[in-house]
Write an enzyme that holds these catalytic residues in place. Structure first.
Site, PDB file in Angstrom:
ATOM      1  N   ASP A  24       0.815  -1.216   0.000  1.00 18.72           N
ATOM      2  CA  ASP A  24       0.000   0.000   0.000  1.00 18.72           C
ATOM      3  C   ASP A  24       0.850   1.269   0.000  1.00 18.72           C
ATOM      4  O   ASP A  24       0.646   2.165  -0.816  1.00 18.72           O
ATOM      5  CB  ASP A  24      -0.940   0.000   1.212  1.00 18.72           C
ATOM      6  CG  ASP A  24      -1.948  -1.137   1.174  1.00 18.72           C
ATOM      7  OD1 ASP A  24      -2.418  -1.458   0.071  1.00 18.72           O
ATOM      8  OD2 ASP A  24      -2.248  -1.703   2.239  1.00 18.72           O
ATOM      9  N   SER A  25       1.806   1.339   0.928  1.00 13.29           N
ATOM     10  CA  SER A  25       2.634   2.552   0.999  1.00 13.29           C
ATOM     11  C   SER A  25       3.595   2.646  -0.182  1.00 13.29           C
ATOM     12  O   SER A  25       3.891   3.748  -0.672  1.00 13.29           O
ATOM     13  CB  SER A  25       3.402   2.602   2.319  1.00 13.29           C
ATOM     14  OG  SER A  25       4.252   1.486   2.472  1.00 13.29           O
ATOM     15  N   CYS A 120      -0.658   3.982  18.236  1.00 13.77           N
ATOM     16  CA  CYS A 120       0.477   4.197  17.345  1.00 13.77           C
ATOM     17  C   CYS A 120       0.173   5.275  16.308  1.00 13.77           C
ATOM     18  O   CYS A 120       0.999   6.152  16.042  1.00 13.77           O
ATOM     19  CB  CYS A 120       0.858   2.890  16.661  1.00 13.77           C
ATOM     20  SG  CYS A 120       2.271   3.032  15.541  1.00 13.77           S
TER      21      CYS A 120
END
Length: 391
Positions: A24-25, A120
């Site tokens: 995805d990134s 996070c």
């Protein structure tokens, strides 16, 4: 309320992309590069080596926190070098330890069910990582990640105010929607945040990644923040305190190995012999007791939550209706949200104004410590932390 979807980065914009090495990134960075953006890749380094590395003959699942981080960083570095992308590794180990690992342990030891991914996102990915970028004197127009979500702006003020902040809306691929995990990111941070995969399906992402011959397309996706193999090691700093497992009438059914090993709704690994299916119905940290009950006894008509994050910090002035999710995998259910006035004898240390959420239909296994996220028209109206379930 009507919302506008905010524009994505355009050619010539400087965009920092948070990269994990996943598909995805990586595809997000590639798409922005091909669009003509000045892309800068960054990866947050979480692993501090304070837990001994586990060697196993069996392949371990991908996890956010673990020794496999070095391999992920090398893959990101290689991708960025091949595509002419500036790349940085930003160390956030100490903040991660305090805000995620210590929080995770403290919550479980208090008999609650923590959500480390939400923590996070709030304090690391959209907190310490952005601070690290600023410390490198990197000026950017947008910060992008591979999350499946949208950034929108209301066309009228929220909760009767004149403020029109950035808000988070659900993604096109509802099966991969990650808005629940993003609910605590402040509106001020969202102003420069964009999610380029917002309108894409996961299958489309994989197809594009494979066409581009991205190595990330062949990687297993990260499922947990820490591998199961490291759970006991993480909690090894203090000895577990065994105690009683009881039923709703107080009869002792067995012994638990420490309340940090249990969560509301759990059925497997209870270690008791009962003639009917039982689940964890409650965890009493004060008395070090785990309570088991039949499935029907896990239903709740309402919950109380506090520590809310509201868009632009505008807290509602009156009762309202919305849909609520009590965990990532739960479907949204209609609810009435009203201010909660603690009853006599309620000595819980509430963080801010607590709210009572009354469900339109009973909900199963409401777990204190998890997030209660409020939606309307597929947009997050606010999110709090569950304090207690009302059976």
């Amino acid at each position: 309320m009507n919302y506008e979807i905010l524009d994505m980065p355009k050619k010539g914009d400087t965009v920092v992309v948070g990269m994990s090495g996943g598909v995805d990134s990586t595809l997000t960075a590639l798409m922005l590069k091909e669009k003509g953006c000045n892309v800068i890749g960054v990866t947050m380094s979480l692993w501090d080596g304070k837990l001994p590395e586990i060697k196993s003959d069996k392949p371990m699942k991908e996890a956010c926190y673990g020794p496999g981080e070095e391999e992920n960083i090398e893959e990101c570095k290689k991708f960025c070098a091949e595509h002419g992308i500036e790349y940085h590794v930003i160390e956030v180990q100490e903040t991660y330890r305090q805000k995620v690992l210590e929080y995770f342990k403290a919550e479980y030891r208090a008999g609650r069910t923590p959500n480390p991914c939400i923590q996070c996102n709030r304090y690391i990915k959209f907190g310490a990582l952005l601070d690290g970028i600023q410390n490198l004197s990197i000026n950017y127009d947008y910060f992008c990640t591979g999350h499946y979500a949208k950034i929108v702006r209301p066309q009228e003020g929220v909760f009767g105010s004149d403020k029109k902040p950035c808000m988070i809306a659900t993604a096109a691929d509802i099966t991969k929607d990650q808005t629940y995990f993003l609910n605590r990111i402040p509106s001020s941070v969202l102003e420069k945040v964009r999610f380029p995969l917002a309108t894409m399906k996961k299958a489309e992402v994989f197809e594009l990644a494979k066409k581009a011959n991205l190595e990330a397309a062949n990687r297993e996706e990260s499922q947990d923040f820490i591998g199961e193999e490291y759970f006991d090691l993480l909690f090894a700093d203090k000895p577990s305190v065994p105690g009683d497992i009881i039923d709703l009438d107080g009869h002792v059914l067995g012994k638990h190995k420490g309340i940090e090993h249990y969560t509301i709704g759990q059925r497997r690994g209870l270690g008791v012999a009962v003639s009917y299916p039982v689940y964890v119905q409650a965890i009493d940290a004060k008395n070090n007791v785990v309570v088991l009950a039949p499935n029907d006894a896990l239903n709740s008509s309402a919950l109380v939550a506090d520590d809310f994050v509201w868009p632009a910090d505008v807290e509602p002035a009156e009762e309202f209706e919305a849909e609520i999710k009590i965990r990532l995998a739960s479907r949204p259910v209609k609810a009435k949200i009203s201010r909660y006035v603690p009853e006599a004898g309620d000595d819980f240390a509430y963080k801010g104004q607590p709210w009572l959420v009354t469900f339109s239909e009973p909900q199963r296994a409401v777990a204190p410590g998890q997030s209660a996220v409020l939606y309307k028209d597929n947009v997050i109206l606010g999110g709090g932390i569950i304090v207690k379930a009302i059976k």
